[in-house]
Write a protein that holds these residues in place. Structure first.
Motif, PDB file in Angstrom:
ATOM      1  N   ALA A 162      -0.554   7.501   8.492  1.00 29.94           N
ATOM      2  CA  ALA A 162      -1.675   7.593   9.417  1.00 29.94           C
ATOM      3  C   ALA A 162      -2.989   7.228   8.747  1.00 29.94           C
ATOM      4  O   ALA A 162      -3.821   6.550   9.319  1.00 29.94           O
ATOM      5  CB  ALA A 162      -1.752   8.991  10.007  1.00 29.94           C
ATOM      6  N   SER A 163      -3.191   7.657   7.521  1.00 25.13           N
ATOM      7  CA  SER A 163      -4.414   7.267   6.828  1.00 25.13           C
ATOM      8  C   SER A 163      -4.200   7.062   5.338  1.00 25.13           C
ATOM      9  O   SER A 163      -5.139   7.019   4.564  1.00 25.13           O
ATOM     10  CB  SER A 163      -5.496   8.332   7.052  1.00 25.13           C
ATOM     11  N   ASN A 164      -2.939   6.946   4.921  1.00 20.43           N
ATOM     12  CA  ASN A 164      -2.603   6.666   3.531  1.00 20.43           C
ATOM     13  C   ASN A 164      -3.275   7.642   2.571  1.00 20.43           C
ATOM     14  O   ASN A 164      -3.813   7.253   1.536  1.00 20.43           O
ATOM     15  CB  ASN A 164      -2.989   5.224   3.173  1.00 20.43           C
ATOM     16  N   GLY A 165      -3.227   8.915   2.920  1.00 22.81           N
ATOM     17  CA  GLY A 165      -3.807   9.945   2.069  1.00 22.81           C
ATOM     18  C   GLY A 165      -5.269  10.219   2.332  1.00 22.81           C
ATOM     19  O   GLY A 165      -5.847  11.125   1.724  1.00 22.81           O
ATOM     20  N   LEU A 166      -5.884   9.462   3.243  1.00 26.67           N
ATOM     21  CA  LEU A 166      -7.292   9.652   3.565  1.00 26.67           C
ATOM     22  C   LEU A 166      -7.427  10.487   4.830  1.00 26.67           C
ATOM     23  O   LEU A 166      -6.514  10.561   5.644  1.00 26.67           O
ATOM     24  CB  LEU A 166      -7.970   8.295   3.757  1.00 26.67           C
ATOM     25  N   ARG A 167      -8.575  11.076   5.011  1.00 30.93           N
ATOM     26  CA  ARG A 167      -8.823  11.894   6.190  1.00 30.93           C
ATOM     27  C   ARG A 167      -9.239  11.021   7.372  1.00 30.93           C
ATOM     28  O   ARG A 167      -9.990  10.060   7.225  1.00 30.93           O
ATOM     29  CB  ARG A 167      -9.941  12.889   5.901  1.00 30.93           C
ATOM     30  N   GLY A 168      -8.750  11.372   8.551  1.00 30.74           N
ATOM     31  CA  GLY A 168      -9.247  10.752   9.769  1.00 30.74           C
ATOM     32  C   GLY A 168      -8.467   9.531  10.201  1.00 30.74           C
ATOM     33  O   GLY A 168      -7.625   9.000   9.477  1.00 30.74           O
ATOM     34  N   GLY A 222      -9.114   1.842  11.275  1.00 31.19           N
ATOM     35  CA  GLY A 222      -8.065   2.609  10.633  1.00 31.19           C
ATOM     36  C   GLY A 222      -6.906   2.906  11.569  1.00 31.19           C
ATOM     37  O   GLY A 222      -6.889   2.492  12.730  1.00 31.19           O
ATOM     38  N   SER A 223      -5.954   3.639  11.075  1.00 28.48           N
ATOM     39  CA  SER A 223      -4.758   3.971  11.841  1.00 28.48           C
ATOM     40  C   SER A 223      -5.105   4.583  13.190  1.00 28.48           C
ATOM     41  O   SER A 223      -6.092   5.302  13.343  1.00 28.48           O
ATOM     42  CB  SER A 223      -3.906   4.951  11.047  1.00 28.48           C
ATOM     43  N   SER A 224      -4.239   4.324  14.182  1.00 26.45           N
ATOM     44  CA  SER A 224      -4.381   4.944  15.494  1.00 26.45           C
ATOM     45  C   SER A 224      -3.813   6.353  15.522  1.00 26.45           C
ATOM     46  O   SER A 224      -3.994   7.065  16.511  1.00 26.45           O
ATOM     47  CB  SER A 224      -3.629   4.117  16.544  1.00 26.45           C
ATOM     48  N   PHE A 225      -3.131   6.753  14.457  1.00 26.29           N
ATOM     49  CA  PHE A 225      -2.271   7.927  14.573  1.00 26.29           C
ATOM     50  C   PHE A 225      -2.738   9.114  13.752  1.00 26.29           C
ATOM     51  O   PHE A 225      -3.032   8.999  12.558  1.00 26.29           O
ATOM     52  CB  PHE A 225      -0.848   7.562  14.151  1.00 26.29           C
ATOM     53  N   ASN A 226      -2.761  10.252  14.391  1.00 27.33           N
ATOM     54  CA  ASN A 226      -2.918  11.521  13.713  1.00 27.33           C
ATOM     55  C   ASN A 226      -1.720  11.707  12.771  1.00 27.33           C
ATOM     56  O   ASN A 226      -0.591  11.374  13.133  1.00 27.33           O
ATOM     57  CB  ASN A 226      -2.951  12.636  14.768  1.00 27.33           C
ATOM     58  N   PRO A 227      -1.935  12.224  11.565  1.00 26.20           N
ATOM     59  CA  PRO A 227      -0.809  12.440  10.649  1.00 26.20           C
ATOM     60  C   PRO A 227       0.300  13.297  11.233  1.00 26.20           C
ATOM     61  O   PRO A 227       1.465  13.195  10.807  1.00 26.20           O
ATOM     62  CB  PRO A 227      -1.462  13.127   9.440  1.00 26.20           C
ATOM     63  N   GLU A 228      -0.016  14.139  12.214  1.00 27.87           N
ATOM     64  CA  GLU A 228       0.995  15.007  12.824  1.00 27.87           C
ATOM     65  C   GLU A 228       1.634  14.382  14.057  1.00 27.87           C
ATOM     66  O   GLU A 228       2.441  15.024  14.733  1.00 27.87           O
ATOM     67  CB  GLU A 228       0.363  16.346  13.201  1.00 27.87           C
ATOM     68  N   SER A 229       1.307  13.136  14.342  1.00 24.65           N
ATOM     69  CA  SER A 229       1.850  12.466  15.517  1.00 24.65           C
ATOM     70  C   SER A 229       3.253  11.929  15.242  1.00 24.65           C
ATOM     71  O   SER A 229       3.751  11.955  14.115  1.00 24.65           O
ATOM     72  CB  SER A 229       0.941  11.315  15.931  1.00 24.65           C
ATOM     73  N   GLU A 230       3.855  11.419  16.299  1.00 24.07           N
ATOM     74  CA  GLU A 230       5.191  10.824  16.201  1.00 24.07           C
ATOM     75  C   GLU A 230       5.248   9.737  15.131  1.00 24.07           C
ATOM     76  O   GLU A 230       6.179   9.690  14.319  1.00 24.07           O
ATOM     77  CB  GLU A 230       5.554  10.244  17.576  1.00 24.07           C
ATOM     78  N   TYR A 277       0.818  -1.210   0.000  1.00 22.84           N
ATOM     79  CA  TYR A 277       0.000   0.000   0.000  1.00 22.84           C
ATOM     80  C   TYR A 277       0.854   1.264   0.000  1.00 22.84           C
ATOM     81  O   TYR A 277       0.341   2.359   0.211  1.00 22.84           O
ATOM     82  CB  TYR A 277      -0.922   0.018   1.217  1.00 22.84           C
ATOM     83  N   GLY A 278       2.173   1.119  -0.192  1.00 25.16           N
ATOM     84  CA  GLY A 278       3.018   2.282  -0.361  1.00 25.16           C
ATOM     85  C   GLY A 278       4.008   2.574   0.745  1.00 25.16           C
ATOM     86  O   GLY A 278       4.788   3.519   0.629  1.00 25.16           O
ATOM     87  N   GLN A 279       4.012   1.790   1.831  1.00 26.55           N
ATOM     88  CA  GLN A 279       4.951   2.028   2.924  1.00 26.55           C
ATOM     89  C   GLN A 279       6.394   1.807   2.451  1.00 26.55           C
ATOM     90  O   GLN A 279       6.704   0.813   1.790  1.00 26.55           O
ATOM     91  CB  GLN A 279       4.653   1.106   4.100  1.00 26.55           C
ATOM     92  N   LYS A 280       7.288   2.724   2.823  1.00 25.26           N
ATOM     93  CA  LYS A 280       8.686   2.662   2.390  1.00 25.26           C
ATOM     94  C   LYS A 280       9.641   2.218   3.495  1.00 25.26           C
ATOM     95  O   LYS A 280      10.691   1.619   3.211  1.00 25.26           O
ATOM     96  CB  LYS A 280       9.135   4.030   1.862  1.00 25.26           C
ATOM     97  N   LEU A 281       9.312   2.498   4.748  1.00 23.42           N
ATOM     98  CA  LEU A 281      10.261   2.261   5.833  1.00 23.42           C
ATOM     99  C   LEU A 281      10.039   0.934   6.563  1.00 23.42           C
ATOM    100  O   LEU A 281      10.992   0.313   7.025  1.00 23.42           O
ATOM    101  CB  LEU A 281      10.199   3.416   6.845  1.00 23.42           C
ATOM    102  N   ILE A 282       8.799   0.524   6.696  1.00 20.47           N
ATOM    103  CA  ILE A 282       8.477  -0.727   7.383  1.00 20.47           C
ATOM    104  C   ILE A 282       8.461  -1.862   6.362  1.00 20.47           C
ATOM    105  O   ILE A 282       7.819  -1.746   5.309  1.00 20.47           O
ATOM    106  CB  ILE A 282       7.112  -0.628   8.099  1.00 20.47           C
ATOM    107  N   LYS A 283       9.143  -2.945   6.676  1.00 17.08           N
ATOM    108  CA  LYS A 283       9.281  -4.051   5.730  1.00 17.08           C
ATOM    109  C   LYS A 283       8.192  -5.101   5.978  1.00 17.08           C
ATOM    110  O   LYS A 283       8.048  -5.612   7.089  1.00 17.08           O
ATOM    111  CB  LYS A 283      10.664  -4.696   5.858  1.00 17.08           C
ATOM    112  N   THR A 284       7.441  -5.428   4.903  1.00 19.50           N
ATOM    113  CA  THR A 284       6.363  -6.428   4.991  1.00 19.50           C
ATOM    114  C   THR A 284       6.419  -7.362   3.781  1.00 19.50           C
ATOM    115  O   THR A 284       5.468  -7.443   3.003  1.00 19.50           O
ATOM    116  CB  THR A 284       4.997  -5.733   5.080  1.00 19.50           C
TER     117      THR A 284
END
Length: 452
Positions: free
Chosen positions: A288-294, A272-280, A39-46
């Motif tokens: 946080a939401s892969n380009g989606l809101r919330g 969905g994600s637990s994280f606000n896009p501005e979070s750590e 789904y586009g993640q670059k840093l976490i390996k899956t």
């Protein structure tokens, strides 16, 4: 003659099993779309989940039941959306457990058990302790291993787990982030053991993995140990990669046992994600939401759309990517059709079977999707066609978005489309069933947000 009869019955049983595919639903706790490489993640390996996507189908608009644990899982198990589902929020019971599913609830496991399937839940349940009506052992499961209570599942080094309804102590663990035994190791072993034991008959495994839900604890940071990240960021990445490797071990076992071609494996996050896009986490992983809101506890697309994959060699098309929508409440009728089982008349499912869709056909047509959530305020959302409406409380104005042109829900078109707002309001009204446990309130008195 006796030998011939024995052979006949053996062949008949083998044919019976082949007609009923094994079904595995892997439910990851808080996994976001943007956590996975596919789904586009670059840093976490899956790598294993990325390969699962290549060998199966990846869904861009797979929707959870609602955006916190217990009601989302209840929707998955009961085939009911959150306007009808008996559990519509996280509600805690002391000293351990959550509000239980009521007596007589028809679940996926019950339908499959009655159709001759061996059934197990490994991981986290959270829909009723063993002395309540919602015990997994009263909801169609032959076997349970892991955490029953969501609060208990916050620790990855717990002092105990549950094996069926028996408490299994874990000497050396403190429940406070340190210990000798990492819970997911035992849960993974239990899941693989269930598959091995039941390889010669149809089985249903609800593999409800707690990763990567907080607290973000891991027994081995692995490839992330030397990254210049915060401890929480390293642990989160390692949790997702541990989820990936454990699903990889499951897929490898299916091949080893030669039941790969007769096993449907579906995977999703529970919200969905637990994280606000501005979070750590959001800032580093851009997920946080892969380009989606919330995100979690809301009803915008980032809270509801899931990372979701399906794999079944020879049945589910390999390499397919689809943006046609489906939702958790579709799983019950899907499993029933695959098992050749009738849905009991008392089970008034809101779902539609996905069997044809899974095999490459179009998604089933429906009038609308609906969600609600009763945490701080009573939230509602409805999707009809490409239109999505959100109401963040019964006294709050309805927002309206065109998902085809605006998947990120940035432009509220409610003032320009009063006819569609009226339609959304009508759908919200007819989709919601009143219940004294779930009153529609603008703000829940005396209750703030809690970690679930």
């Amino acid at each position: 003659m006796i030998r011939c009869l024995a052979l006949f019955f053996a062949l008949a049983c083998s044919s019976f099993a082949a007609d009923k595919p094994n079904i595995i639903f892997v439910l990851s706790d808080d996994l976001a779309q943007g956590d996975l490489g596919c789904y586009g993640q670059k840093l976490i390996k899956t790598p294993n989940l990325d390969r699962m996507a290549q060998e199966g189908t990846r869904y861009l608009q797979a929707y959870c039941g609602t955006s916190v644990c217990a009601p989302s899982r209840s929707s998955l198990m009961t085939g009911l959306h959150s306007g009808h589902c008996p559990i519509r929020a996280n509600r805690e019971i002391q000293p351990e457990g959550q509000k239980p599913l009521p007596e007589g609830t028809v679940t996926v496991a019950k339908i499959l058990h009655d159709a001759g399937y061996a059934t197990a839940c490994c991981g986290k349940w959270g829909m009723g302790m063993f002395d309540t009506t919602g015990s997994p052992l009263k909801m169609g499961f032959d076997h349970f291993f892991g955490y029953n209570c969501q609060r208990h599942a916050h620790s990855y080094f717990p002092t105990y787990l549950w094996q069926d309804d028996q408490r299994m102590n874990l000497p050396g663990n403190t429940g406070k982030g340190v210990g000798q035994t990492y819970s997911q190791q035992l849960i993974a072993e239990a899941a693989l053991k269930f598959v091995r034991v039941n390889k010669d008959k149809p089985f249903f495994l609800f593999y409800a993995i707690t990763l990567p839900h907080g607290d973000h604890e891991i027994d081995d940071l692995g490839i992330y140990a030397k990254e210049n990240w915060t401890p929480a960021q390293k642990a989160y990445a390692a949790q997702v990669t541990r989820l990936d490797s454990d699903v990889g071990h499951l897929l490898d076992l299916l091949k080893e046992l030669k039941i790969d071609d007769n096993t449907l494996v579906m995977l999703s996050g529970d919200n969905g994600s637990s994280f606000n896009p501005e979070s750590e986490m959001g800032r580093l992983f851009d997920q946080a939401s892969n380009g989606l809101r919330g995100f979690k506890r809301g009803l915008y697309e980032g809270a509801l759309r899931q990372a979701s994959l399906a794999r079944w060699p020879g049945q589910v098309p390999a390499g397919r990517v689809t943006d046609e929508p489906w939702a958790f409440w579709d799983f019950l009728p899907t499993a029933a059709e695959l098992a050749g089982a009738a849905i009991p008349p008392e089970c008034k499912t809101d779902g539609l079977s996905l069997v044809s869709f899974l095999k490459g056909g179009p998604a089933p047509k429906r009038d609308h999707f609906y969600w609600e959530l009763h945490e701080a305020a009573s939230l509602q959302a409805v999707r009809f066609g490409d239109w999505k409406a959100v109401r963040n409380g019964p006294e709050t104005a309805i927002e309206l978005y065109d998902l085809k042109a605006d998947a990120g829900e940035k432009t509220n078109l409610a003032k320009d489309k009063p006819d569609l707002v009226a339609k959304a309001e009508a759908l919200m009204k007819t989709s919601h069933t009143d219940h004294p446990d779930w009153p529609m309130v603008q703000k829940r008195a005396g209750k703030g947000k809690k970690k679930k």
